[in-house]
Motif scaffolding. Sequence first.
Motif, PDB file in Angstrom:
ATOM      1  N   SER A   1      -6.808  -2.629  -5.101  1.00 22.41           N
ATOM      2  CA  SER A   1      -8.239  -2.683  -5.429  1.00 22.41           C
ATOM      3  C   SER A   1      -8.747  -4.129  -5.472  1.00 22.41           C
ATOM      4  CB  SER A   1      -8.499  -2.005  -6.786  1.00 22.41           C
ATOM      5  OG  SER A   1      -9.827  -2.243  -7.220  1.00 22.41           O
ATOM      6  N   GLY A   2      -9.548  -4.492  -4.492  1.00 24.78           N
ATOM      7  CA  GLY A   2     -10.157  -5.818  -4.495  1.00 24.78           C
ATOM      8  C   GLY A   2     -11.110  -5.993  -5.667  1.00 24.78           C
ATOM      9  N   ALA A   3     -11.748  -4.891  -6.089  1.00 24.05           N
ATOM     10  CA  ALA A   3     -12.684  -4.969  -7.211  1.00 24.05           C
ATOM     11  C   ALA A   3     -11.959  -5.314  -8.506  1.00 24.05           C
ATOM     12  CB  ALA A   3     -13.425  -3.640  -7.366  1.00 24.05           C
ATOM     13  N   LEU A   4     -10.744  -4.779  -8.697  1.00 23.38           N
ATOM     14  CA  LEU A   4      -9.974  -5.112  -9.891  1.00 23.38           C
ATOM     15  C   LEU A   4      -9.547  -6.577  -9.860  1.00 23.38           C
ATOM     16  CD1 LEU A   4      -8.503  -4.456 -12.514  1.00 23.38           C
ATOM     17  CD2 LEU A   4      -6.586  -3.584 -11.160  1.00 23.38           C
ATOM     18  N   ARG A   5      -9.101  -7.037  -8.706  1.00 21.45           N
ATOM     19  CA  ARG A   5      -8.704  -8.446  -8.609  1.00 21.45           C
ATOM     20  C   ARG A   5      -9.892  -9.361  -8.908  1.00 21.45           C
ATOM     21  NH1 ARG A   5      -6.168  -6.390  -3.919  1.00 21.45           N
ATOM     22  NH2 ARG A   5      -7.616  -7.503  -2.535  1.00 21.45           N
ATOM     23  N   LYS A   6     -11.056  -8.999  -8.388  1.00 16.96           N
ATOM     24  CA  LYS A   6     -12.255  -9.805  -8.651  1.00 16.96           C
ATOM     25  C   LYS A   6     -12.603  -9.797 -10.134  1.00 16.96           C
ATOM     26  CE  LYS A   6     -17.111 -10.375  -7.318  1.00 16.96           C
ATOM     27  NZ  LYS A   6     -18.238  -9.824  -6.499  1.00 16.96           N
TER      28      LYS A   6
ATOM     29  N   LEU B   1      12.343  -3.297  -1.243  1.00 16.40           N
ATOM     30  CA  LEU B   1      11.472  -4.454  -1.456  1.00 16.40           C
ATOM     31  C   LEU B   1      10.196  -4.040  -2.193  1.00 16.40           C
ATOM     32  CD1 LEU B   1      11.773  -5.940   2.138  1.00 16.40           C
ATOM     33  CD2 LEU B   1      12.866  -6.847   0.088  1.00 16.40           C
ATOM     34  N   THR B   2       9.736  -4.899  -3.063  1.00 18.11           N
ATOM     35  CA  THR B   2       8.467  -4.703  -3.765  1.00 18.11           C
ATOM     36  C   THR B   2       7.596  -5.920  -3.503  1.00 18.11           C
ATOM     37  OG1 THR B   2       9.596  -3.475  -5.514  1.00 18.11           O
ATOM     38  CG2 THR B   2       7.356  -4.210  -5.972  1.00 18.11           C
ATOM     39  N   PHE B   3       6.325  -5.674  -3.204  1.00 16.68           N
ATOM     40  CA  PHE B   3       5.404  -6.761  -2.872  1.00 16.68           C
ATOM     41  C   PHE B   3       4.312  -6.858  -3.931  1.00 16.68           C
ATOM     42  CE2 PHE B   3       7.303  -5.075   0.951  1.00 16.68           C
ATOM     43  CZ  PHE B   3       7.713  -6.220   1.632  1.00 16.68           C
ATOM     44  N   TYR B   4       4.014  -8.072  -4.335  1.00 18.16           N
ATOM     45  CA  TYR B   4       3.009  -8.326  -5.366  1.00 18.16           C
ATOM     46  C   TYR B   4       1.978  -9.325  -4.827  1.00 18.16           C
ATOM     47  CZ  TYR B   4       6.889  -6.895  -8.506  1.00 18.16           C
ATOM     48  OH  TYR B   4       7.946  -6.262  -9.115  1.00 18.16           O
ATOM     49  N   LEU B   5       0.711  -9.050  -5.078  1.00 16.11           N
ATOM     50  CA  LEU B   5      -0.332 -10.038  -4.820  1.00 16.11           C
ATOM     51  C   LEU B   5      -0.614 -10.735  -6.146  1.00 16.11           C
ATOM     52  CD1 LEU B   5      -1.789 -10.874  -2.272  1.00 16.11           C
ATOM     53  CD2 LEU B   5      -3.714  -9.421  -2.951  1.00 16.11           C
TER      54      LEU B   5
ATOM     55  N   ILE C   1       1.219  -5.020  -7.832  1.00 12.40           N
ATOM     56  CA  ILE C   1       2.009  -4.476  -6.729  1.00 12.40           C
ATOM     57  C   ILE C   1       1.076  -3.966  -5.636  1.00 12.40           C
ATOM     58  CG2 ILE C   1       3.666  -2.696  -6.079  1.00 12.40           C
ATOM     59  CD1 ILE C   1       4.818  -2.830  -8.868  1.00 12.40           C
ATOM     60  N   ILE C   2       1.447  -4.230  -4.379  1.00 13.85           N
ATOM     61  CA  ILE C   2       0.677  -3.745  -3.238  1.00 13.85           C
ATOM     62  C   ILE C   2       1.614  -3.001  -2.285  1.00 13.85           C
ATOM     63  CG2 ILE C   2      -1.132  -5.502  -3.339  1.00 13.85           C
ATOM     64  CD1 ILE C   2       0.419  -7.068  -1.198  1.00 13.85           C
ATOM     65  N   PRO C   3       1.083  -2.117  -1.438  1.00 12.82           N
ATOM     66  CA  PRO C   3       1.938  -1.404  -0.475  1.00 12.82           C
ATOM     67  C   PRO C   3       2.538  -2.375   0.549  1.00 12.82           C
ATOM     68  CG  PRO C   3      -0.225  -0.348  -0.708  1.00 12.82           C
ATOM     69  CD  PRO C   3      -0.321  -1.679  -1.383  1.00 12.82           C
ATOM     70  N   CYS C   4       3.618  -1.953   1.179  1.00  8.66           N
ATOM     71  CA  CYS C   4       4.283  -2.824   2.144  1.00  8.66           C
ATOM     72  C   CYS C   4       3.415  -3.088   3.368  1.00  8.66           C
ATOM     73  CB  CYS C   4       5.622  -2.231   2.561  1.00  8.66           C
ATOM     74  SG  CYS C   4       5.490  -0.619   3.394  1.00  8.66           S
ATOM     75  N   ASP C   5       2.471  -2.177   3.665  1.00 13.40           N
ATOM     76  CA  ASP C   5       1.620  -2.363   4.838  1.00 13.40           C
ATOM     77  C   ASP C   5       0.264  -2.975   4.489  1.00 13.40           C
ATOM     78  OD1 ASP C   5       0.580  -0.219   3.468  1.00 13.40           O
ATOM     79  OD2 ASP C   5       0.430   1.114   5.204  1.00 13.40           O
TER      80      ASP C   5
ATOM     81  N   ALA D   1      -0.036  -4.657 -12.879  1.00 13.19           N
ATOM     82  CA  ALA D   1      -0.212  -3.226 -12.588  1.00 13.19           C
ATOM     83  C   ALA D   1       0.499  -2.875 -11.291  1.00 13.19           C
ATOM     84  CB  ALA D   1      -1.702  -2.881 -12.491  1.00 13.19           C
ATOM     85  N   ASP D   2       0.639  -1.547 -11.043  1.00 12.99           N
ATOM     86  CA  ASP D   2       1.319  -1.109  -9.826  1.00 12.99           C
ATOM     87  C   ASP D   2       0.328  -0.974  -8.676  1.00 12.99           C
ATOM     88  OD1 ASP D   2       0.009   1.324 -10.088  1.00 12.99           O
ATOM     89  OD2 ASP D   2       1.754   2.405 -10.832  1.00 12.99           O
ATOM     90  N   GLU D   3       0.796  -0.386  -7.560  1.00  8.73           N
ATOM     91  CA  GLU D   3       0.004  -0.433  -6.329  1.00  8.73           C
ATOM     92  C   GLU D   3      -1.237   0.450  -6.359  1.00  8.73           C
ATOM     93  OE1 GLU D   3       1.858   2.322  -2.956  1.00  8.73           O
ATOM     94  OE2 GLU D   3       3.317   0.892  -3.741  1.00  8.73           O
ATOM     95  N   VAL D   4      -1.310   1.424  -7.258  1.00  7.93           N
ATOM     96  CA  VAL D   4      -2.543   2.201  -7.386  1.00  7.93           C
ATOM     97  C   VAL D   4      -3.706   1.260  -7.681  1.00  7.93           C
ATOM     98  CG1 VAL D   4      -3.755   3.919  -8.801  1.00  7.93           C
ATOM     99  CG2 VAL D   4      -1.369   4.295  -8.143  1.00  7.93           C
ATOM    100  N   TYR D   5      -3.423   0.214  -8.422  1.00  8.31           N
ATOM    101  CA  TYR D   5      -4.439  -0.749  -8.848  1.00  8.31           C
ATOM    102  C   TYR D   5      -4.392  -2.033  -8.016  1.00  8.31           C
ATOM    103  CZ  TYR D   5      -3.947   2.651 -12.488  1.00  8.31           C
ATOM    104  OH  TYR D   5      -3.874   3.856 -13.137  1.00  8.31           O
ATOM    105  N   GLY D   6      -3.220  -2.373  -7.489  1.00 12.08           N
ATOM    106  CA  GLY D   6      -3.073  -3.612  -6.743  1.00 12.08           C
ATOM    107  C   GLY D   6      -3.865  -3.656  -5.462  1.00 12.08           C
TER     108      GLY D   6
END
Length: 377
Positions: A222-227, A306-310, A239-243, A215-220
């Motif tokens: 979210s710690g609850a979604l990752r959990k 650049l695009t960052f992903y967790l 995807i997560i924001p650069c900051d 998913a993109d950064e709107v969802y990336g």
Amino acid sequence: MRKQDDATAAQASIEDVAACAARVDAQVRAVLGGVMAQRRSAEVAFAYAAALSPGVRANCWSLAEAAGHEGWGRMQALLRSYRWDWTGLRAELPGLAVGWLPDRDGDLIGPGIAIDETAQLKKGGATVCAAPQHAGCTGKAGNCVTTVFSAYVTAAGQAWADSGVYMPKRWAGDLPRRRAAGIPDGLEFTTKPQLAIDQVRRLTAAGLPARWVAADEVYGRSGALRKACEEAGLAYVLIIPCDYQVTTAAGTAIRAEQAVADAVFERRSCGTGTKGPRISDWALTATASPRQFLLIRRLLSRPDQLTFYLCQAPDDRPATMTYFITIAGRRWPVEETFKTGKDVLGWDQSQVRTWDGICRHTALAALAQLRQVGGHC
């Protein structure tokens, strides 16, 4: 003799396609028969889904004309007054997706769920949940209804498997407006990440054999979604924001963009697009969590882009750059489902204004999309 053989083979191929389409339609009718209270309603619903096609606007009048109905009354009643639960139809989508989107042998990552949102642009505020908000289809703010979708993605293709309409706060707190649009009294404001969490849980509970989420950064963020993904045993590439703050393997908290200085990039393809392999420079950095990594993508044409992903992989999955890059490349197919939904099925052309109406239309459009996929056997 050769021409005769070719003609025989062509005829056999046509017959195979026709037989496949007949099997798919029989299954669609069976699903609708289980959801609808009456056989007549099921036949109208099948006609609605079948009529969603290129060149037919997705309004009741055009769909009725394409279906051969004398007037638009039955199509309108299907979305407004017929007794049926659209959530029951939505619950049937994962089973159809598994049957009609088989995974290919040897696929590195297996099937998964790609999550994203898209909008139906609207004029005025009469349509349920229409409000000024960011519209992904235009890239800017506009008056629209936003729906969060989960696409089931395999190496063979993709299609919608779940969805949920996003209700803005201005709608959630306006009781007279809610009731006029038919929004259930018990429905509370839900964030887009929570809609995605609900979908992941429904899909896994339904037995969808997904192995990852993208998913993109709107969802990336979210710690609850990752959990929720971790609890479901799903790998994720979000995807997560650069900051966005991440903790390195050394225990230092940094912004994601600060990891670029020490990153070692490799040139890799994350899949094949319409113009060939999608090649970029990629780097993978460890975090404080043993199975979680920061993935960085750098465009060849624009090195400053650049695009960052967790990323995270369960213990039974390979936590490698190749694995995560491949999942990152499988996020784009959800955009293909939007293209099909809008350009082919006219999902965004509906004129319904109520909660049940728009949810019923979306469930039927998702069924039509799966029907189209199933008919390509």
